[in-house]
Scaffold this motif. Structure first.
Motif, PDB file in Angstrom:
ATOM      1  N   GLY A 272      71.030  46.437  59.046  1.00 56.82           N
ATOM      2  CA  GLY A 272      71.639  47.323  58.165  1.00 56.82           C
ATOM      3  C   GLY A 272      72.831  47.627  58.149  1.00 56.82           C
ATOM      4  O   GLY A 272      73.448  48.685  58.200  1.00 56.82           O
ATOM      5  N   THR A 273      73.503  46.750  57.471  1.00 58.62           N
ATOM      6  CA  THR A 273      75.147  46.788  57.305  1.00 58.62           C
ATOM      7  C   THR A 273      75.490  46.786  55.749  1.00 58.62           C
ATOM      8  O   THR A 273      76.382  46.476  55.185  1.00 58.62           O
ATOM      9  N   GLN A 274      74.301  47.159  54.977  1.00 58.02           N
ATOM     10  CA  GLN A 274      74.531  47.305  53.524  1.00 58.02           C
ATOM     11  C   GLN A 274      75.428  48.523  53.133  1.00 58.02           C
ATOM     12  O   GLN A 274      75.554  49.479  53.830  1.00 58.02           O
ATOM     13  N   LEU A 275      75.962  48.543  51.783  1.00 59.39           N
ATOM     14  CA  LEU A 275      76.727  49.515  51.521  1.00 59.39           C
ATOM     15  C   LEU A 275      76.136  50.980  50.740  1.00 59.39           C
ATOM     16  O   LEU A 275      75.102  50.438  49.993  1.00 59.39           O
ATOM     17  N   ASP A 276      76.524  51.952  51.062  1.00 52.12           N
ATOM     18  CA  ASP A 276      75.596  53.047  50.539  1.00 52.12           C
ATOM     19  C   ASP A 276      76.082  53.292  48.701  1.00 52.12           C
ATOM     20  O   ASP A 276      76.982  52.861  48.309  1.00 52.12           O
ATOM     21  N   PRO A 277      75.088  53.876  48.264  1.00 57.23           N
ATOM     22  CA  PRO A 277      75.341  53.753  46.718  1.00 57.23           C
ATOM     23  C   PRO A 277      76.524  54.577  45.942  1.00 57.23           C
ATOM     24  O   PRO A 277      76.825  54.329  45.235  1.00 57.23           O
TER      25      PRO A 277
END
Ligand SMILES: *Cc1c(COP(=O)(O)O)cnc(C)c1O
Length: 425
Positions: A272-277
């Motif tokens: 869960g290290t994705q970037l927020d929209p």
């Protein structure tokens, strides 16, 4: 409205430049009510048309199978994919001429996710020194507890020096990755990327797999240095810096082959290290002006470096645009970089006391860590960003108490020089 080809990169046999593609590449207005600019997709999840579609999309997203001919990949859940980050990933890949890119919640998230993807207990990571403080801490304090050893080298231009580090690494285990930062911050040490690729080949002849070569390309890239063209496997970024460029967000990225990025994206989905929209959208906006910001900052930096070089209170200016012909960095710099960028360092006459007195008198230049923003930032690395680096290593790499780092912004250069001038007086 009909969806046009929104991933067109060639017109009349002409490959379009990144600065042209940043205005629309990877985004189809037809998919968003004709909106010229992408909306921010603030949704955690996406609706399936049928149960079968849900099954297919999960098989594709989880990497169990590839997209079949005639089939479209689709969106599932915003930890795995989201329109804003898919558009952004297409655009960062364009800058590096890479097959694929991936974005993360910070530069450190990009680095950590990448290292965790390719290293396992018993492995060794070879790395240049100094590294960004967070990376150094991650390798030394976190990876070591997972049974991943490390060997650092300070001279990334000398084949003999790198060979000695290689021998040491091979004693400790299987070399899983060569991780370097070039230019090094704040000392402008350079790493020869061709030498790193050759080292990976030499290691491959002595163990089962070839280690990947990864470069933290935050300082010059992607405008002035494209590591993937020099035999490197992965280019990593703190997008917080030049790509974001306005000191108002934290983000990270990686580019490379589709096969390698796919593995990293699987780890990202797991942890869960994705970037927020929202940050993705801000970065899309930033990338539209990256080229002109970088060029202006680079031109300003040259003016300031020249001014500082001529000042009697400045002992030394370490600026890549001033490399002497007999400096071993020169050939490496000319081969792998196209401009010296806009972050450099200089030594003031004296030590910490003189450095602090000068810094406290500045007014246009802001006293802060970080770099790559529209505004000029200045800091004293020995007491801040590099205060955790052992004193012996600081001395070895030339990071003295008199050293000041400046990240030059896009202000009027004469105003910046006036500010430096009054503070030095
Ligand atoms: C800032 C920086 C990082 C870390 O990036 P964050 O976005 O702050 O997590 C990594 N490498 C370099 C060279 C940096 O300057």
């Amino acid at each position: 409205m009909k969806a046009k080809n929104y991933k067109q990169r060639v017109i009349d046999n002409r490959l379009l430049h990144p600065e042209t593609l940043m205005m629309g590449y990877g985004y189809s207005p037809a998919l968003s009510e004709g909106a010229l600019k992408p909306p921010i997709f603030l949704t955690s999840t996406f609706v399936f048309e049928t149960a079968q579609q849900g099954k297919d999309l999960f098989d594709i997203t989880s990497g169990r199978r590839e997209v079949r001919a005639g089939e479209e990949a689709g969106l599932v859940y915003s930890r795995f994919n989201n329109p804003n980050f898919e558009i952004l990933e297409d655009r960062i890949a364009v800058w590096d001429d890479a097959e694929r890119g991936a974005v993360f919640s910070s530069g450190m998230a990009a680095i950590a996710t990448t290292l965790l993807t390719f290293l396992k207990p018993g492995d060794v990571v070879m790395h240049s020194r100094p590294l960004y403080g967070g990376t150094e801490t991650l390798i030394r304090n976190t990876l070591s507890t997972l049974g991943i050893a490390s060997v650092g080298f300070t001279n990334g231009i000398s084949a003999a020096h790198v060979e000695a580090a290689t021998e040491q690494a091979l004693q400790l285990g299987s070399v899983g990755m060569i991780f370097v930062e070039t230019p090094a911050n704040p000392t402008s040490g350079l790493i020869d990327l061709k030498l790193m690729a050759a080292t990976a080949d030499a290691i491959a002849a002595r163990q089962v797999r070839r280690p990947l070569v990864a470069v933290d390309n935050t300082l010059l890239g992607p405008m002035f240095q494209q590591p993937l063209h020099h035999g490197v496997d992965l280019a990593l970024y703190s997008l917080t810096k030049y790509a974001g460029g306005h000191s108002d967000l934290i983000a990270g990225g990686v580019t490379g082959s589709a096969a390698n990025i796919r593995k990293i994206v699987q780890t990202r989905g797991a942890i869960g290290t994705q970037l927020d929209p929202n940050s993705c959208w801000m970065l899309l906006r930033s990338l539209e002006t990256l080229q002109i910001r970088a060029e202006r900052a680079c031109a300003n930096a040259r003016r300031l470096a020249e001014y500082l070089r001529g000042h009697h209170s400045i002992a030394r200016v370490d600026y890549l645009g001033f490399l002497a012909d007999d400096d071993p960095r020169k050939a490496v710099f000319e081969r792998q970089s196209t401009a010296p960028g806009s972050t450099f360092s200089f030594d003031i006459e004296g030590g910490e006391r003189e450095a602090f007195a000068f810094l406290d008198k500045l007014s246009v230049c802001k006293l802060a860590v970080s770099l790559g923003g529209t505004e000029t930032l200045i800091c004293h690395p020995a007491s801040t960003t590099h205060s955790g680096v052992p004193k012996e290593l600081r001395e070895e790499i030339g990071l003295s108490d008199a050293l000041i780092r400046i990240s030059v912004g896009i202000e009027n250069p004469d105003d910046l020089i006036a500010d430096l001038d009054q503070a030095l007086r």
